[in-house]
Scaffold this motif. Structure first.
Motif, short mmCIF file in Angstrom:
data_model
loop_
_atom_site.label_atom_id
_atom_site.label_comp_id
_atom_site.label_asym_id
_atom_site.label_seq_id
_atom_site.Cartn_x
_atom_site.Cartn_y
_atom_site.Cartn_z
N LEU A 375 -8.61 24.11 -7.11
CA LEU A 375 -8.18 24.69 -7.68
C LEU A 375 -8.99 24.01 -9.25
O LEU A 375 -8.56 24.55 -10.42
CB LEU A 375 -6.58 23.97 -8.00
N ARG A 376 -9.53 23.06 -8.68
CA ARG A 376 -10.57 22.46 -10.09
C ARG A 376 -11.15 23.04 -10.61
O ARG A 376 -11.50 23.78 -9.67
CB ARG A 376 -10.06 21.00 -9.24
N GLY A 377 -11.83 23.06 -12.01
CA GLY A 377 -12.89 23.83 -12.65
C GLY A 377 -14.50 23.97 -11.97
O GLY A 377 -14.10 22.39 -11.90
N SER A 378 -14.46 24.12 -11.66
CA SER A 378 -16.26 24.34 -11.20
C SER A 378 -16.99 25.10 -11.95
O SER A 378 -18.24 25.06 -11.08
CB SER A 378 -16.23 24.73 -9.47
N GLY A 379 -17.77 25.09 -12.80
CA GLY A 379 -17.97 25.94 -13.52
C GLY A 379 -19.00 24.87 -14.70
O GLY A 379 -19.55 25.42 -15.69
N TYR A 380 -18.97 24.15 -14.04
CA TYR A 380 -19.80 22.97 -14.76
C TYR A 380 -20.77 22.16 -13.54
O TYR A 380 -20.47 21.71 -12.88
CB TYR A 380 -18.82 21.68 -15.80
N ALA A 381 -22.20 21.41 -14.60
CA ALA A 381 -23.50 20.65 -13.85
C ALA A 381 -22.27 19.64 -13.03
O ALA A 381 -21.26 18.71 -13.62
CB ALA A 381 -24.17 19.84 -14.30
N GLY A 382 -22.68 19.41 -11.75
CA GLY A 382 -22.11 18.16 -10.98
C GLY A 382 -20.90 18.45 -9.98
O GLY A 382 -19.89 17.45 -9.16
N ALA A 383 -20.16 19.73 -10.49
CA ALA A 383 -18.99 20.21 -9.83
C ALA A 383 -18.98 20.23 -8.39
O ALA A 383 -18.27 19.57 -7.68
CB ALA A 383 -18.21 21.44 -10.42
N SER A 384 -19.73 20.45 -8.15
CA SER A 384 -19.96 20.83 -6.51
C SER A 384 -19.82 19.81 -5.74
O SER A 384 -19.62 19.32 -4.54
CB SER A 384 -21.40 21.95 -6.76
N ARG A 385 -20.59 18.57 -6.30
CA ARG A 385 -20.70 17.38 -5.52
C ARG A 385 -19.39 16.97 -5.58
O ARG A 385 -19.12 15.51 -4.41
CB ARG A 385 -22.14 16.19 -6.39
N LEU A 386 -19.00 17.13 -6.64
CA LEU A 386 -17.13 16.61 -6.48
C LEU A 386 -15.90 17.19 -5.60
O LEU A 386 -15.31 17.04 -5.41
CB LEU A 386 -16.88 16.12 -8.06
N GLY A 387 -16.80 18.08 -5.19
CA GLY A 387 -16.08 19.49 -4.11
C GLY A 387 -15.34 19.92 -5.12
O GLY A 387 -13.81 20.53 -4.16
N HIS A 388 -15.07 20.13 -6.41
CA HIS A 388 -14.59 21.05 -7.03
C HIS A 388 -14.26 22.67 -6.63
O HIS A 388 -15.25 22.99 -6.76
CB HIS A 388 -14.75 21.02 -8.49
N GLY A 389 -13.57 23.23 -6.21
CA GLY A 389 -13.54 24.05 -5.69
C GLY A 389 -13.46 25.38 -4.28
O GLY A 389 -13.82 26.42 -4.08
N ASP A 390 -13.84 24.10 -4.15
CA ASP A 390 -14.36 24.33 -2.17
C ASP A 390 -13.33 24.03 -1.92
O ASP A 390 -12.03 24.14 -1.46
CB ASP A 390 -14.92 22.93 -1.59
N GLY A 391 -13.22 25.58 -0.80
CA GLY A 391 -12.00 26.24 -0.25
C GLY A 391 -10.76 27.05 -0.92
O GLY A 391 -10.08 27.25 0.07
N TYR A 392 -11.57 27.12 -2.60
CA TYR A 392 -10.40 28.57 -3.15
C TYR A 392 -10.80 29.70 -3.15
O TYR A 392 -12.02 29.84 -2.13
CB TYR A 392 -10.90 28.09 -4.38
N VAL A 393 -9.46 30.47 -2.34
CA VAL A 393 -9.10 31.36 -1.64
C VAL A 393 -9.63 32.72 -3.35
O VAL A 393 -8.48 32.81 -3.75
CB VAL A 393 -8.16 32.06 -0.85
N TYR A 394 -10.44 33.35 -3.08
CA TYR A 394 -10.32 34.21 -4.61
C TYR A 394 -8.91 35.25 -4.54
O TYR A 394 -9.22 36.09 -3.20
CB TYR A 394 -11.01 34.92 -4.81
#
Length: 444
Positions: A375-394
């Motif tokens: 559920l964490r924000g994934s719209g900024y640089a580096g968020a994907s490396r932290l796993g933010h947004g992974d597995g979120y179901v739209y």
């Protein structure tokens, strides 16, 4: 002193001539405040600022404008936005420029009810204010953020006035009784009559003086023609009631009666007794209670006591609150009555109220861990490396628009039940839907 038709109204005669005579507004008139410096004509490298004065009627807007003009021998010009146009504004600016260049004399332009000026008319003020051709003192009873253009606001200081306290209104009345400009000691005011005038004034000094003058006229008419009156004429409660057509309701706006009657109104709406609710509304109105205060209480009740039992009750209450602010008394009583009736008759639910209280209690108790990663924000640089947004179901990608996934922090999963819908009114439908949604989202 003039007499008859040539005698100015008491409120005009008693207009303060100096800061020492001003009642109330101690915050905006404190020593060193921008408005006080403007009134006192303080010098220094900081020049005089234009001011937009926002406040309810009878709180001193016109008085403060006159005091600004009297400082440092300034020229005073008064316009009303009801009758003035762009041509009038430009004429004032031109004359102000001549006064400044030829006589080194500042001009104060007092513009009453600036909220009635159109954008084009307000635009015409900008050059003169920006170049300090004039010191604009504009008065309004409406929020300047919505009624005054941003460029004009940014070039002026905003001064917010509040209603006078009951003690300050009483002081205004006492001064008018003895001042040579006022009633000059020719009348006395009974204590219960003073209390009544203070109550119906509602923090409006002008209204209190207008009512006092009317009551004095009634008292004078009660003196038999040709009779010799020793000493001042007493103004009684009966005189004030006759003058302003308000019965003296047992109601102290700052004491127990204020809270008791307000509480009774809320509890009557909550208890669905329309007649009782209208009775307490009438008591508050007849006692001079601020209708805006009543409207705010109705809005709270519409959410706290009616809630999702009838969501339209809040719409009615909010609309009533805005309408009351624009219309005022006596017509505001009709709008308030409609909102009270809606609240009283509506199906009741405090489920949203108790739900937020329980959620806040958990937060204050330290419950609720980190936001789940998906559920964490994934719209900024580096968020994907932290796993933010992974597995979120739209949710919109799901056939029924609902996704099965965890939304609560881990320590609250399966342990919370904040919103418990009732089976009353519209909320009965929500109860069925929330039961289905919990099963779909949480699998429980």
């Amino acid at each position: 002193m003039p007499s008859g038709a040539s005698l100015p109204p008491l409120a005009v005669r008693m207009r303060p001539r100096s800061l020492e005579e001003v009642r109330g507004q101690s915050d905006v008139l404190r020593p060193g405040s921008p408005l006080r410096r403007l009134i006192e004509g303080s010098g220094g490298s900081a020049g005089a600022l234009s001011a937009i004065i926002w406040g309810p009627p009878g709180t001193g807007k016109t008085t403060l404008a006159h005091l600004v003009a009297n400082a440092a021998d300034r020229r005073f010009v008064e316009l009303s936005a009801v009758t003035a146009g762009v041509k009038d504004v430009r004429a004032v600016m031109e004359q102000a420029l001549r006064e400044r260049d030829m006589f080194d004399r500042q001009t104060v332009l007092f513009l009453d009810e600036i909220h009635r000026f159109t954008k084009a008319q307000q635009d015409a003020l900008l050059p003169g204010v920006e170049n300090r051709q004039v010191i604009l003192v504009a008065a309004t009873t409406e929020n300047p953020s919505f009624s005054v253009i941003a460029p004009l606001l940014s070039r002026s200081m905003l001064v917010t006035l509040g209603p006078l306290t009951d003690e300050e209104v009483a002081d205004v009345l006492d001064s008018a009784l003895v001042d040579e400009r006022g009633l000059a000691g020719e009348y006395t005011l009974a204590d219960d009559a003073r209390d009544h005038l203070v109550r119906i004034a509602g923090g409006d000094a002008r209204r209190s003086l207008t009512s006092l003058e009317a009551a004095a006229g009634v008292a004078q008419d009660g003196v038999a023609p040709g009779s010799v009156v020793e000493g001042p004429v007493e103004i009684t409660l009966a005189h004030t009631e006759q003058a302003v057509a308000h019965a003296a309701v047992r109601y102290d706006r700052t004491g127990d009666q204020h809270y008791d009657v307000a509480s009774a109104l809320i509890k009557s709406m909550r208890g669905s007794d329309v007649d009782a609710a209208l009775h307490y509304l009438a008591r508050m109105l007849e006692a001079g209670e601020d209708p805006r205060f009543i409207a705010r209480r109705i809005v709270i009740s519409a959410s706290e006591d009616v809630g999702m039992g009838d969501p339209t009750a809040l719409q009615t209450a909010v609309a009533a609150m805005h309408a009351v602010a624009q219309i005022g008394m006596p017509e505001a009583r009709i709008i308030l009555a409609q909102a009270v009736v809606h609240n009283a008759l509506a199906p009741k639910s405090n489920a949203a109220y108790t739900g937020i209280n329980e959620a806040i209690a958990d937060v204050r108790a330290g419950k609720g861990g980190l936001v789940p990663p998906h559920l964490r924000g994934s719209g900024y640089a580096g968020a994907s490396r932290l796993g933010h947004g992974d597995g979120y179901v739209y949710a919109h990608d799901e056939a029924d628009g609902v996704a099965r996934q965890a939304y609560l922090p881990d320590d609250l999963q399966g342990r919370t039940d904040y919103y418990r819908p009732t089976d009353r009114g519209f909320e009965a439908r929500l109860q069925q839907r929330w039961t289905w949604l919990k099963e779909r989202i949480r699998g429980s």
